[in-house]
Design a protein around this motif. Structure first.
Motif, PDB file in Angstrom:
ATOM      1  N   LYS A 121       0.838  -1.206   0.000  1.00  0.00           N
ATOM      2  CA  LYS A 121       0.000   0.000   0.000  1.00  0.00           C
ATOM      3  C   LYS A 121       0.874   1.258   0.000  1.00  0.00           C
ATOM      4  O   LYS A 121       0.598   2.209  -0.730  1.00  0.00           O
ATOM      5  CB  LYS A 121      -0.931  -0.003   1.212  1.00  0.00           C
ATOM      6  CG  LYS A 121      -1.937   1.150   1.224  1.00  0.00           C
ATOM      7  CD  LYS A 121      -2.923   1.005   2.357  1.00  0.00           C
ATOM      8  CE  LYS A 121      -3.918   2.168   2.383  1.00  0.00           C
ATOM      9  NZ  LYS A 121      -4.713   2.230   1.143  1.00  0.00           N
ATOM     10  N   ASP A 122       1.944   1.259   0.796  1.00  0.00           N
ATOM     11  CA  ASP A 122       2.852   2.405   0.844  1.00  0.00           C
ATOM     12  C   ASP A 122       3.535   2.629  -0.502  1.00  0.00           C
ATOM     13  O   ASP A 122       3.878   3.758  -0.856  1.00  0.00           O
ATOM     14  CB  ASP A 122       3.917   2.193   1.927  1.00  0.00           C
ATOM     15  CG  ASP A 122       3.328   2.234   3.340  1.00  0.00           C
ATOM     16  OD1 ASP A 122       2.202   2.749   3.505  1.00  0.00           O
ATOM     17  OD2 ASP A 122       3.997   1.738   4.269  1.00  0.00           O
ATOM     18  N   ALA A 123       3.726   1.542  -1.252  1.00  0.00           N
ATOM     19  CA  ALA A 123       4.345   1.649  -2.573  1.00  0.00           C
ATOM     20  C   ALA A 123       3.347   2.077  -3.641  1.00  0.00           C
ATOM     21  O   ALA A 123       3.723   2.299  -4.798  1.00  0.00           O
ATOM     22  CB  ALA A 123       4.972   0.306  -2.958  1.00  0.00           C
ATOM     23  N   GLY A 124       2.073   2.160  -3.269  1.00  0.00           N
ATOM     24  CA  GLY A 124       1.043   2.602  -4.208  1.00  0.00           C
ATOM     25  C   GLY A 124       0.628   1.550  -5.212  1.00  0.00           C
ATOM     26  O   GLY A 124       0.140   1.876  -6.296  1.00  0.00           O
ATOM     27  N   ILE A 125       0.797   0.280  -4.855  1.00  0.00           N
ATOM     28  CA  ILE A 125       0.447  -0.804  -5.770  1.00  0.00           C
ATOM     29  C   ILE A 125      -0.859  -1.455  -5.315  1.00  0.00           C
ATOM     30  O   ILE A 125      -0.917  -2.025  -4.218  1.00  0.00           O
ATOM     31  CB  ILE A 125       1.560  -1.874  -5.818  1.00  0.00           C
ATOM     32  CG1 ILE A 125       2.892  -1.240  -6.231  1.00  0.00           C
ATOM     33  CG2 ILE A 125       1.178  -2.999  -6.783  1.00  0.00           C
ATOM     34  CD1 ILE A 125       4.066  -2.200  -6.187  1.00  0.00           C
ATOM     35  N   PRO A 126      -1.916  -1.396  -6.128  1.00  0.00           N
ATOM     36  CA  PRO A 126      -3.176  -2.059  -5.752  1.00  0.00           C
ATOM     37  C   PRO A 126      -2.969  -3.556  -5.585  1.00  0.00           C
ATOM     38  O   PRO A 126      -2.290  -4.192  -6.399  1.00  0.00           O
ATOM     39  CB  PRO A 126      -4.104  -1.748  -6.927  1.00  0.00           C
ATOM     40  CG  PRO A 126      -3.503  -0.542  -7.588  1.00  0.00           C
ATOM     41  CD  PRO A 126      -2.024  -0.678  -7.409  1.00  0.00           C
ATOM     42  N   LEU A 127      -3.547  -4.137  -4.544  1.00  0.00           N
ATOM     43  CA  LEU A 127      -3.401  -5.566  -4.265  1.00  0.00           C
ATOM     44  C   LEU A 127      -4.773  -6.221  -4.248  1.00  0.00           C
ATOM     45  O   LEU A 127      -5.656  -5.810  -3.496  1.00  0.00           O
ATOM     46  CB  LEU A 127      -2.675  -5.783  -2.938  1.00  0.00           C
ATOM     47  CG  LEU A 127      -2.250  -7.225  -2.662  1.00  0.00           C
ATOM     48  CD1 LEU A 127      -0.904  -7.250  -1.943  1.00  0.00           C
ATOM     49  CD2 LEU A 127      -3.287  -7.963  -1.825  1.00  0.00           C
ATOM     50  N   ILE A 128      -4.935  -7.217  -5.090  1.00  0.00           N
ATOM     51  CA  ILE A 128      -6.207  -7.926  -5.230  1.00  0.00           C
ATOM     52  C   ILE A 128      -6.036  -9.335  -4.684  1.00  0.00           C
ATOM     53  O   ILE A 128      -5.115 -10.048  -5.083  1.00  0.00           O
ATOM     54  CB  ILE A 128      -6.655  -7.975  -6.699  1.00  0.00           C
ATOM     55  CG1 ILE A 128      -6.801  -6.544  -7.248  1.00  0.00           C
ATOM     56  CG2 ILE A 128      -7.972  -8.740  -6.838  1.00  0.00           C
ATOM     57  CD1 ILE A 128      -6.913  -6.476  -8.756  1.00  0.00           C
ATOM     58  N   ILE A 129      -6.906  -9.743  -3.785  1.00  0.00           N
ATOM     59  CA  ILE A 129      -6.851 -11.077  -3.193  1.00  0.00           C
ATOM     60  C   ILE A 129      -7.829 -11.982  -3.933  1.00  0.00           C
ATOM     61  O   ILE A 129      -8.954 -11.576  -4.236  1.00  0.00           O
ATOM     62  CB  ILE A 129      -7.184 -11.019  -1.694  1.00  0.00           C
ATOM     63  CG1 ILE A 129      -6.128 -10.185  -0.966  1.00  0.00           C
ATOM     64  CG2 ILE A 129      -7.266 -12.413  -1.084  1.00  0.00           C
ATOM     65  CD1 ILE A 129      -6.475  -9.897   0.473  1.00  0.00           C
ATOM     66  N   VAL A 130      -7.404 -13.218  -4.201  1.00  0.00           N
ATOM     67  CA  VAL A 130      -8.278 -14.190  -4.867  1.00  0.00           C
ATOM     68  C   VAL A 130      -8.366 -15.460  -4.040  1.00  0.00           C
ATOM     69  O   VAL A 130      -7.480 -15.777  -3.251  1.00  0.00           O
ATOM     70  CB  VAL A 130      -7.784 -14.531  -6.293  1.00  0.00           C
ATOM     71  CG1 VAL A 130      -7.808 -13.303  -7.178  1.00  0.00           C
ATOM     72  CG2 VAL A 130      -6.381 -15.138  -6.266  1.00  0.00           C
ATOM     73  N   ASP A 131      -9.464 -16.166  -4.226  1.00  0.00           N
ATOM     74  CA  ASP A 131      -9.729 -17.450  -3.579  1.00  0.00           C
ATOM     75  C   ASP A 131      -9.938 -17.256  -2.077  1.00  0.00           C
ATOM     76  O   ASP A 131     -11.010 -16.863  -1.654  1.00  0.00           O
ATOM     77  CB  ASP A 131      -8.610 -18.446  -3.873  1.00  0.00           C
ATOM     78  CG  ASP A 131      -8.866 -19.817  -3.280  1.00  0.00           C
ATOM     79  OD1 ASP A 131     -10.048 -20.153  -3.076  1.00  0.00           O
ATOM     80  OD2 ASP A 131      -7.903 -20.550  -3.010  1.00  0.00           O
ATOM     81  N   ARG A 132      -8.942 -17.540  -1.268  1.00  0.00           N
ATOM     82  CA  ARG A 132      -9.089 -17.443   0.181  1.00  0.00           C
ATOM     83  C   ARG A 132      -9.033 -15.998   0.655  1.00  0.00           C
ATOM     84  O   ARG A 132      -8.355 -15.165   0.072  1.00  0.00           O
ATOM     85  CB  ARG A 132      -7.984 -18.257   0.852  1.00  0.00           C
ATOM     86  CG  ARG A 132      -7.970 -19.706   0.397  1.00  0.00           C
ATOM     87  CD  ARG A 132      -6.712 -20.438   0.832  1.00  0.00           C
ATOM     88  NE  ARG A 132      -6.707 -21.813   0.327  1.00  0.00           N
ATOM     89  CZ  ARG A 132      -5.690 -22.654   0.478  1.00  0.00           C
ATOM     90  NH1 ARG A 132      -4.593 -22.259   1.097  1.00  0.00           N
ATOM     91  NH2 ARG A 132      -5.766 -23.885  -0.016  1.00  0.00           N
ATOM     92  N   SER A 182      -7.016 -22.056   6.260  1.00  0.00           N
ATOM     93  CA  SER A 182      -7.416 -21.467   4.977  1.00  0.00           C
ATOM     94  C   SER A 182      -8.908 -21.160   5.014  1.00  0.00           C
ATOM     95  O   SER A 182      -9.665 -21.785   5.747  1.00  0.00           O
ATOM     96  CB  SER A 182      -7.103 -22.426   3.826  1.00  0.00           C
ATOM     97  OG  SER A 182      -7.905 -23.588   3.912  1.00  0.00           O
ATOM     98  N   SER A 183      -9.324 -20.213   4.201  1.00  0.00           N
ATOM     99  CA  SER A 183     -10.736 -19.810   4.200  1.00  0.00           C
ATOM    100  C   SER A 183     -11.658 -20.952   3.818  1.00  0.00           C
ATOM    101  O   SER A 183     -12.747 -21.107   4.374  1.00  0.00           O
ATOM    102  CB  SER A 183     -10.948 -18.644   3.230  1.00  0.00           C
ATOM    103  OG  SER A 183     -10.193 -17.522   3.614  1.00  0.00           O
ATOM    104  N   ALA A 184     -11.222 -21.770   2.841  1.00  0.00           N
ATOM    105  CA  ALA A 184     -12.060 -22.894   2.409  1.00  0.00           C
ATOM    106  C   ALA A 184     -12.259 -23.872   3.560  1.00  0.00           C
ATOM    107  O   ALA A 184     -13.375 -24.356   3.790  1.00  0.00           O
ATOM    108  CB  ALA A 184     -11.424 -23.587   1.217  1.00  0.00           C
ATOM    109  N   GLN A 185     -11.198 -24.177   4.254  1.00  0.00           N
ATOM    110  CA  GLN A 185     -11.300 -25.095   5.398  1.00  0.00           C
ATOM    111  C   GLN A 185     -12.195 -24.515   6.481  1.00  0.00           C
ATOM    112  O   GLN A 185     -13.077 -25.204   7.013  1.00  0.00           O
ATOM    113  CB  GLN A 185      -9.897 -25.390   5.951  1.00  0.00           C
ATOM    114  CG  GLN A 185      -9.897 -26.296   7.181  1.00  0.00           C
ATOM    115  CD  GLN A 185     -10.017 -25.520   8.493  1.00  0.00           C
ATOM    116  OE1 GLN A 185      -9.309 -24.537   8.716  1.00  0.00           O
ATOM    117  NE2 GLN A 185     -10.913 -25.961   9.364  1.00  0.00           N
TER     118      GLN A 185
END
Length: 335
Positions: A121-132, A182-185
Motif C-alpha cells: 500500500k505504501d508503494a502505491g500498488i493495488p493488491l487484489i486477493i483471490v480465492d481465500r 485457509s478460508s475454504a477449510q
C-alpha cells in the motif's frame, strides 16, 4: 570553413546525445511496466499462487495465465509459494521492488499479512486477493477480493445431507479437512459444525487434515478406516482428497458412492470430480469456481479508469447431485 565544421560537429553531437537520452528514458520507463509507458505498454501483474496441490489450483493458475497474457496487453509474473506463507511474503516484496502495476495474492492462510500488505500500500500498488480471504485489522490494506463463499458452499452441502440422508437418523461422519487456517477449510468446517449442533443424531467419529492433496487424503482416510469399521458419510473438503480417500476404500474393500455404504460429499466440482459423480462414486459435489482471472481483469479495468470496484466479488457457482448429473454437465466443464 573552420566555423562551419564546428557548427556541424556541434549539431551531430547534440543529435547523438538527444538520441541516447531518449533511448535511455524509454528503457527506464519500460522496466517499470505499464505505469510509465505510453499506449501499447504491457500492464505488469505479479501473482503469488499458493501452489499446485490440486486440480482446482492448476485450473486457477491457468485462468490467470490465459487472462493476463501478452496478447491481452499484460505481462504476468507468477510465483508458486509451494504452500509456504514465507514464500508469498517474499514474492510480494519482490513485486514491490520490481514496481509491478498490480499484485494478485492467493493466500495460503488467513492470518499474518498486515505488514507486507502495508508495504504494498505504501508503494502505491493495488493488491487484489483471490480465492481465500485474509484476516486483517485494516481492510484498506487490500483493494478487492474475488472468490467463493465457502461457508455458503458448506451450507449447501449439509442441506443436501439433511434432505437425502435424514436429520433424525444416526450418521457416522468422517471429516477430511483442507489446509488448516485457509478460508475454504474454515468455511466448510463451520457449516458442518453448525449442522451437527442442529442434528444431534449426526456424529463426527474422525476428523483430520488432508491438506487438499490426494496423497494426504489417502493416508488420512486409510488410518480412519482401520479405526472405524462403519463410516456413513465422508465429508471431504475438496475433490483431490476425495480421490485419495476412494483409493484407500478400494484397497480395504469398502464400498462408497450411490450404491455403496459410505456416501461422499465433496467440494470443487472439477472435471475429474464431476466424472466421479457421473460414475456414482461421489454423491454430491459443490462447485468452487477457479476461473477467477476474468473477474480480476475486470477489477483492474475499473481501477485503470479511476473507478472504485466492489470490495468483495463472489464468483458464480452451483452444485451437482450424482442422481441427476448428466454428460452434458461434464462436457460443459472447462476445468
Amino acid at each position: 570553413m573552420i566555423k562551419k565544421i564546428l557548427v556541424v560537429g556541434m549539431s551531430i553531437l547534440a543529435f547523438t546525445f538527444a538520441s541516447y537520452a531518449a533511448r535511455e528514458s524509454h528503457c527506464a520507463d519500460a522496466s517499470k511496466g505499464g505505469k510509465q509507458n505510453g499506449a501499447g505498454a504491457l500492464t505488469v501483474v505479479g501473482f503469488s499462487q499458493v501452489g499446485s496441490e490440486s486440480d482446482w489450483r492448476l485450473a486457477n493458475t491457468q485462468s490467470m495465465k490465459t487472462t493476463f497474457s501478452e496478447k491481452n496487453g499484460y505481462k504476468l509474473i507468477l510465483k508458486d509459494a509451494q504452500q509456504k506463507q514465507s514464500k508469498q511474503i517474499a514474492a510480494i516484496r519482490d513485486f514491490i521492488t520490481q514496481q509491478v502495476d498490480y499484485i494478485v495474492l492467493a493466500p495460503v492462510t488467513e492470518a499474518g499479512w498486515d505488514n507486507v500488505l502495508q508495504e504494498a500500500k505504501d508503494a502505491g500498488i493495488p493488491l487484489i486477493i483471490v480465492d481465500r480471504m485474509i484476516n486483517t485489522s485494516n481492510n484498506e490494506l487490500f483493494t478487492c477480493w474475488v472468490g467463493s463463499d465457502f461457508r455458503r458452499g458448506g451450507e449447501v452441502a449439509v442441506r443436501w445431507m439433511e434432505k437425502n440422508l435424514g436429520n433424525d437418523k444416526e450418521l457416522l461422519i468422517a471429516h477430511l479437512q483442507g489446509s488448516m487456517g485457509s478460508s475454504a477449510q474454515i468455511g466448510r468446517t463451520e457449516a458442518l459444525e453448525e449442522a451437527m449442533s442442529k442434528n444431534p443424531a449426526w456424529k463426527v467419529v474422525a476428523r483430520d487434515s488432508g491438506d487438499f492433496t490426494q496423497a494426504k487424503g489417502k493416508e488420512v482416510m486409510a488410518r480412519i478406516l482401520k479405526q472405524h469399521p462403519r463410516i456413513d458419510v465422508l465429508y471431504c473438503e475438496n475433490d483431490n482428497m476425495a480421490f485419495g480417500a476412494m483409493e484407500a476404500m478400494d484397497e480395504l474393500g469398502r464400498t462408497y458412492g450411490v450404491k455403496g455404504d459410505t456416501k461422499i460429499i465433496s467440494f470443487d466440482a472439477t472435471r475429474a470430480g464431476l466424472t466421479a459423480a457421473l460414475e456414482g462414486k461421489i454423491n454430491y459435489n459443490v462447485e468452487c469456481n477457479p476461473l477467477q482471472g476474468p473477474r480480476v481483469e475486470e477489477i483492474i479495468r475499473h481501477l485503470k479508469k479511476g473507478e472504485r470496484p466492489e470490495k468483495l466479488s463472489y464468483v458464480d457457482e452451483t452444485s451437482f447431485d450424482a442422481t441427476v448429473i448428466t454428460r452434458d454437465d461434464l462436457d460443459k466443464r472447462k476445468y
